[in-house]
Design a protein around this motif. Structure first.
Motif: not given
Length: 885
Positions: A818-819, A865, A867, A869, A872-875
């Motif tokens: 996760n970035r 933020n 994101e 592998w 789900t991308t989350k902010t």
């Protein structure tokens, strides 16, 4: 009696001058191409001469930075814009020869006061005029030699003054023909070499012509105190904490008497409440080197490299007093430490001890902060902090660039980075190899630069500029080449012993005096992507000055300088039918010196687009640099005494060898390297199948516990036998062999292998290392079977400019890679630079992880933020937390 009266009157007049008063001329400059200026410098520098049509100039800066400011040229770091800018080799030197003019106020000095004009760097030649007077008798040359002029006689009575400087480019400028340093002739000057192009940068079109470094006005009394020099002696073997035995402080300074009378006074400074002083008489019109009595500093606060202790600094003020009043003074900040170089007879390489303790060198090669010389304190601080955050302890300054600036060294002092400083030579330009792209033969290039005396004067002045910084550890004659014999002899036998005398000098960067190449043909490098076990099983130089790999940023990084039409992923074609494997990249990628990933990306599955390619590249980046540092530290003190990565940063928008991009956005290289270089680290040896620990501390760790688990792609854990272990001081320890078990578990789809070193209180993790191991066929297809993971994210503002983020894996699946990014609340763009305690994190089922984040603009409350592998991308918006209390 008359003589005494005259002397007393002279002293009174001298004391009417203010003590040191120094300010920078860094705004209000104007410029014009020399071809458009039809008058001489004596006329142009008159305060009333009109400057109609002139444009504001960037000083410090170059001609090209000023042109870019006025949009006369496009951003050369974007796309292929650099091709649209005229190159000086084609236009001729007159095209980039420019006048720079600065009007400034300086009150006409009172009796005895002296006013000085100081240039810290002009590239390459210049003539200097003030109020109708030419200050230099002959054209000044050398990029690295400081200039100082006593301008007292030429200041105007009303305080309105004009400075006019015509700046000439290097001569010759060199043909940027695609060679390293172009045709090599740029090295005939005493200047930097990369500006004619290298394998990691395109040519700088004006060759960085300009007043590129700081310009000062300084006011003193009749005696100018300059070039102070401090040497600290720390005998014995020290520990970072606890009471310390005394250290010895040696101090010298130059005193320049500008008058035609001798001046008597006292040179002094205060340290730890004690005054150290000496009475001296400076003859008329003379500069004298004064040595103060040695000072004994009891229980000193010591300076240590990063990862080994604190970076304690002392600040003092040297003063020259006449009749008890300061005629001039200089502030000086320094660290108390001693660096020793010893020969390690096991590795056959140099070993560096600081304060008596051996330091395993984990370094990064540095080119320059900005290829167009746009330096700021803030950027220096951020870049050096990134190096500290990578768990490095040394930066090598590559010889084709600069003697780095004091602001760079100040940041290294702060963050504990030792510095290996090359001088201005390179094997490519200076004749180590035959090269058809070079304009002159090898023997001729071995004599570069043309003016050896100028080179040596620049070396002497550069030593004085930076020698007081505790971070400076090593001097080096050049990158992969020795200087010409006469230059080498003068540096080694005269200049460095006389002007420093405390640091080791290597004749060139991969000299046998630094590191014996006991495996002929396996010296520096490799420089490209490698199977990760390469770093474990193949031995290189015992102190490798250059070894590295890839460094592509993620898609957000690519968007900043690659046009949308060119954001297409490289295509890899495996070897087949007798043909070699190939990787074809877009022309803009190639222009930005892309270095390929070969077959490594494909092991994670088919590439969908450039975003997907860049994301998968981060997986490779992380593993490459973790493995690199683990492989070297696994052989600490038996194969190696250190290694220096080629390279950790780029001064422009290159697509290779970098832990963060030009815009200061970190990629996964930084965090893989950070993990592999932990001061206390646990790791899996992929060749032997053993669990190993590295302890860089000076004390042993007793009764730690190794906890080992494997996880399949469904998130199921498989405990492996652990053990209570002891970690020896400054040593590598090898424990259980788990190769057979690991190979069996990973064979079909791959596994995750978690190894944790739990501290003796069994609550905190001394080191937590998680590997994603491929299947037996080397593929990571199992990652595509990971079930989606739900990641809870709670961000809390701890104080202005700092937050703590909690990540909770709420599922039985592994939340992989996760970035984390912080975004501007309005623009939604990444805030840069930003400093993460960890990133590209993987969170095991039902576990949590905390990451602290810091940023410079404390007025902002960023968004967070995430994101990953299979997440789900989350902010999220952070809560006020402690900051709101």
């Amino acid at each position: 009696m008359p003589h005494r009266s005259i002397y007393f009157l002279f002293c009174l007049l001298a004391l009417r001058a203010t003590a040191q008063d120094r300010y920078e001329l860094n705004s209000g400059w104007q410029y014009a191409p020399a071809a458009t200026v039809k008058v001489q410098g004596t006329d142009l520098s008159m305060p009333n001469y009109p400057l109609a049509g002139w444009k504001p100039a960037i000083v410090p800066g170059t001609v090209l930075t000023t042109m870019l400011h006025h949009k006369q040229v496009p951003d050369p770091f974007y796309g292929m814009n650099n091709e649209l800018i005229p190159d000086i080799y084609t236009t001729g030197r007159d095209y980039y020869t420019c006048w720079f003019v600065k009007d400034f106020k300086e009150v006409y000095p009172t009796a005895g006061q002296q006013v000085w004009l100081q240039f810290r760097g002009v590239n390459y030649g210049c003539d200097v005029f003030l109020n109708g007077h030419k200050l230099n008798e002959v054209t000044f040359k050398s990029m690295f030699l400081r200039q100082q002029y006593n301008i007292t006689p030429w200041l105007t009575k009303d305080g309105s003054n004009r400075l006019a400087v015509i700046v000439y480019p290097p001569d010759p400028v060199g043909n940027p023909n695609g060679g390293q340093g172009g045709d090599g002739r740029i090295a005939k000057n005493v200047s930097h070499q990369y500006v004619a192009g290298w394998d990691w940068i395109q040519p700088i079109r004006d060759r960085n012509t300009g007043i590129w470094d700081k310009v000062y006005i300084e006011k003193t009394g009749v005696v100018n105190l300059k070039n102070p020099h401090v040497v600290t002696m720390v005998p014995g073997k020290r520990m970072p904490s606890g009471p310390q035995q005394p250290a010895t402080i040696k101090m010298t300074a130059e005193l320049e008497n500008t008058s035609d009378k001798p001046v008597q006074g006292i040179l002094q400074y205060t340290l730890a409440g004690k005054k150290i002083w000496k009475a001296v008489t400076i003859p008329a019109n003379t500069t004298a080197l004064v040595t103060l009595p040695n000072a004994i500093l009891n229980n000193p606060r010591l300076w240590w490299p990063a990862g080994y202790g604190q970076q304690e600094l002392y600040t003092t003020e040297l003063q020259f007093l006449v009749n008890g009043k300061p005629a001039d003074k200089e502030s000086l900040t320094f660290g108390v430490r001693e660096i020793q170089r010893v020969w390690n007879t096991t590795t056959l390489s140099s070993q560096f001890n600081v304060n008596g303790q051996k330091i395993f060198i984990k370094g990064g090669n540095w080119i320059i902060s900005d290829a167009m010389l746009r330096f700021t304190d803030e950027r220096y601080d951020a870049e050096i902090r990134y190096h500290r955050d990578m768990n490095l302890n040394l930066i090598r300054i590559w010889g084709g660039a600069l003697l780095e600036r004091p602001e760079f060294y100040k940041a290294c002092d702060k963050y504990g980075m030792l510095v290996f400083q090359d001088f201005w030579m390179s094997g490519d330009c200076n004749g180590r190899w035959q090269d058809p792209k070079k304009a002159e033969d090898q023997a001729t290039r071995r004599k570069y630069p043309d003016d050896h005396d100028l080179f040596l004067r620049s070396v002497a002045d550069g030593i004085k500029l930076i020698r007081n910084h505790p971070s400076l550890a090593i001097w080096c004659g050049g990158n992969e080449i020795t200087p010409p014999d006469d230059i080498l002899a003068a540096m080694r036998d005269s200049l460095l012993p006389q002007l420093d005398g405390t640091r080791v000098f290597f004749d060139y960067s991969n000299s046998d005096s630094m590191s014996m190449n006991i495996l002929k043909g396996n010296g520096d490098g490799p420089y490209n992507i490698q199977p990760t076990d390469t770093f474990w099983k193949f031995r290189t130089y015992p102190f490798n000055s250059e070894v590295g790999s890839v460094g592509l940023g993620d898609y957000e990084s690519l968007k900043r300088f690659i046009p949308a039409a060119n954001r297409v992923p490289p295509v890899y074609t495996p070897a087949a039918g007798g043909q070699r494997a190939r990787e074809k990249a877009d022309s803009v990628w190639e222009y930005h010196k892309y270095i390929g990933y070969q077959d490594q990306i494909a092991r994670y599955g088919p590439v969908k687009d450039a975003r997907d390619f860049a994301m998968k590249a981060q997986l490779v980046n992380y593993d490459q640099y973790r493995a690199l540092m683990e492989g070297f530290t696994a052989h600490m003190w038996d194969w190696y005494t250190g290694t220096i990565i080629w390279k950790t940063q780029n001064p422009w928008t290159a697509l290779r060898g970098q832990m963060y991009d030009y815009y200061l956005d970190p990629n996964a290289c930084l965090y893989g390297l950070r993990k592999g270089g932990e001061p206390v680290h646990v790791m899996y040896n992929p060749v032997e199948g053993t669990v190993m620990t590295v302890n860089n501390r000076f004390i042993s760790n007793d009764s730690d516990y190794l906890a080992i688990k494997a996880y399949d792609m469904a998130g199921k854990s498989i405990p492996l036998p652990g053990s209570r272990v002891k970690l020896d001081a400054s040593a590598v320890n090898t424990f259980m062999n788990i190769k057979d078990t690991v190979d069996k578990l990973r064979a079909e789809k791959g596994i995750f292998l978690s190894i944790r070193l739990v501290s003796s209180d069994e609550l905190t993790h001394g080191s937590n290392n998680l590997y994603c191991l491929p299947a037996a066929n080397g593929q990571y297809a199992g990652l595509n079977e990971l079930r989606p993971a739900t990641l809870g994210v709670n961000a809390t503002m701890m104080e202005s400019g700092k937050m703590l983020v909690e990540f909770i894996n709420k599922t039985g699946s592994i939340a992989f890679f996760n970035r984390i990014s912080i975004l501007h609340p309005q623009t939604k763009e990444r805030i840069l630079p930003a400093f993460y305690s960890d990133n590209y994190i993987t969170i095991l089922p039902y576990e949590r992880k905390f990451v602290s984040i810091e940023w410079n603009d404390k007025s902002l409350t960023p968004l967070v933020n995430v994101e990953g592998w299979n997440v789900t991308t989350k902010t999220v918006i952070p809560s006020t937390g402690a900051a709101g209390k």
